[in-house]
Design an enzyme around this catalytic site. Structure first.
Site, mmCIF file in Angstrom:
data_model
loop_
_atom_site.group_PDB
_atom_site.id
_atom_site.type_symbol
_atom_site.label_atom_id
_atom_site.label_comp_id
_atom_site.label_asym_id
_atom_site.label_seq_id
_atom_site.Cartn_x
_atom_site.Cartn_y
_atom_site.Cartn_z
ATOM 1 N N HIS A 21 0.855 -1.188 0.000
ATOM 2 C CA HIS A 21 0.000 0.000 0.000
ATOM 3 C C HIS A 21 0.888 1.233 0.000
ATOM 4 O O HIS A 21 1.951 1.251 0.626
ATOM 5 C CB HIS A 21 -0.888 -0.001 1.255
ATOM 6 C CG HIS A 21 -1.436 1.352 1.603
ATOM 7 N ND1 HIS A 21 -0.904 2.136 2.610
ATOM 8 C CD2 HIS A 21 -2.458 2.074 1.074
ATOM 9 C CE1 HIS A 21 -1.589 3.260 2.691
ATOM 10 N NE2 HIS A 21 -2.523 3.257 1.767
ATOM 11 N N ARG A 45 -0.509 12.534 -0.336
ATOM 12 C CA ARG A 45 -1.651 13.429 -0.437
ATOM 13 C C ARG A 45 -1.301 14.839 0.031
ATOM 14 O O ARG A 45 -0.348 15.046 0.792
ATOM 15 C CB ARG A 45 -2.817 12.890 0.388
ATOM 16 C CG ARG A 45 -2.462 12.662 1.847
ATOM 17 C CD ARG A 45 -3.507 11.810 2.578
ATOM 18 N NE ARG A 45 -3.123 11.602 3.971
ATOM 19 C CZ ARG A 45 -2.320 10.623 4.388
ATOM 20 N NH1 ARG A 45 -1.830 9.766 3.517
ATOM 21 N NH2 ARG A 45 -2.019 10.505 5.664
ATOM 22 N N ARG A 88 -16.109 8.710 -3.781
ATOM 23 C CA ARG A 88 -16.601 7.683 -4.706
ATOM 24 C C ARG A 88 -16.368 6.307 -4.089
ATOM 25 O O ARG A 88 -15.239 5.886 -3.896
ATOM 26 C CB ARG A 88 -15.876 7.804 -6.041
ATOM 27 C CG ARG A 88 -16.398 6.843 -7.102
ATOM 28 C CD ARG A 88 -15.768 7.184 -8.445
ATOM 29 N NE ARG A 88 -16.294 6.328 -9.489
ATOM 30 C CZ ARG A 88 -15.724 5.184 -9.867
ATOM 31 N NH1 ARG A 88 -14.618 4.769 -9.274
ATOM 32 N NH2 ARG A 88 -16.255 4.465 -10.841
#
Length: 300
Positions: A102, A106, A260
């Site tokens: 992973h 950001r 989403r």
């Protein structure tokens, strides 16, 4: 900065998906462009049913608008707008000898109603979740991660490695999700470190991802495995799912900001098992992994 970082993650997504397709040789990434009705959207890329990767996603997004009330309460602010962009990837290999991985990088801004930035920060990291413990793989992943940190401060790797061990902890199981890596959040400009300095650090770590992971995949992807080892992989994947749905802040942020759902839950593996009160055999390779997850180790 927001435009500069978004351009970077667009390029990083292309670089990573191109490389992963060349490794898999069978499957390719499908692309899904989507829009968020409150503002923004993203580019989701998913690979499925490959010869190496059973399922994986490498997603980028940039969303903006009114900061939802739940997040205002979380940040202890009122009446704010926000912008958030990032890249998030999860890869679930088919062979249980190859670890899941992973990574996430950001950037976040908050604004008052006059449009002035009132807060901004970077966050991210990368971590490894194996099903069988190959210590040399853990050492490689952590060595590359440390080498990515070292030019920016001699204590960064140890600090962010410790953050990772604390964050990716399944407290309800009293074990780590995996063997860790790096985790950092709320990296804000200070008198000693500018926003540009932080950008350079985060992108340097992002650029290290393929170097940290790909050699492990190449070394393990053709190893033989049994159905019993495949079952163990699916049992351990259940612990991965538990962390993402119970503890992960990124998942919770996406759900609370009307993100989403397909992109948010992209990280979940396709085949998982939950066997009642399952424990691996004593002195087995499976137990060796579990023991390693109960107490974080310094790999470098």
């Amino acid at each position: 900065m927001r435009d500069k970082f978004y351009k970077y993650i667009e390029q990083l997504q292309d670089t990573i998906t191109d490389k992963l397709e060349s490794i898999d040789e069978t499957a390719s990434f499908s692309q899904d462009l989507w829009e968020r009705k409150e503002g923004g959207g993203g580019r989701t890329r998913v690979i499925e049913n490959g010869s190496v990767f059973e399922k994986g996603g490498v997603n980028i997004s940039a969303v903006h608008g009114d900061l939802p009330e739940a997040m205002q309460n979380y940040f202890n602010v009122q009446d704010c707008d926000f912008f958030a962009c990032g890249i998030s990837l999860v890869l679930h290999p088919k062979n249980p000898m190859v670890p899941t991985v992973h990574a996430n990088f950001r950037y976040f801004e908050m604004y008052n109603r006059q449009g002035k930035i009132i807060d901004q920060w970077f966050g991210g990291g990368q971590d490894l979740t194996p099903y069988y413990l190959f210590e040399e793989d853990a050492k490689h992943f952590h060595t590359v991660s440390k080498e990515a940190c070292d030019p920016f401060g001699e204590n960064l790797y140890s600090d962010y490695k410790a953050n990772c061990d604390r964050y990716f902890w399944n407290s309800h199981r009293e074990e780590a999700r995996g063997l860790g890596g790096l985790f950092f959040d709320y990296l804000k400009p200070t008198s000693e470190r500018s926003l540009e300095d932080i950008y350079d650090f985060v992108t340097h770590v992002g650029d290290s991802f393929l170097e940290a992971y790909v050699p492990i995949v190449e070394k393990r992807k053709n190893l033989d495995y049994s159905q019993e080892q495949r079952n163990w992989q699916e049992i351990r994947r259940g612990r991965y799912v538990e962390f993402n749905l119970v503890h992960d802040k990124g998942t919770l942020f996406g759900l609370k900001t009307n993100g989403r759902i397909e992109s948010i839950l992209m990280s979940l593996p396709p085949h998982v098992q939950w066997q009642y009160n399952y424990h691996p055999d004593t002195d087995s390779e499976e137990e060796k992994l579990v023991n390693a997850l109960r107490k974080p180790k310094d790999w470098v």
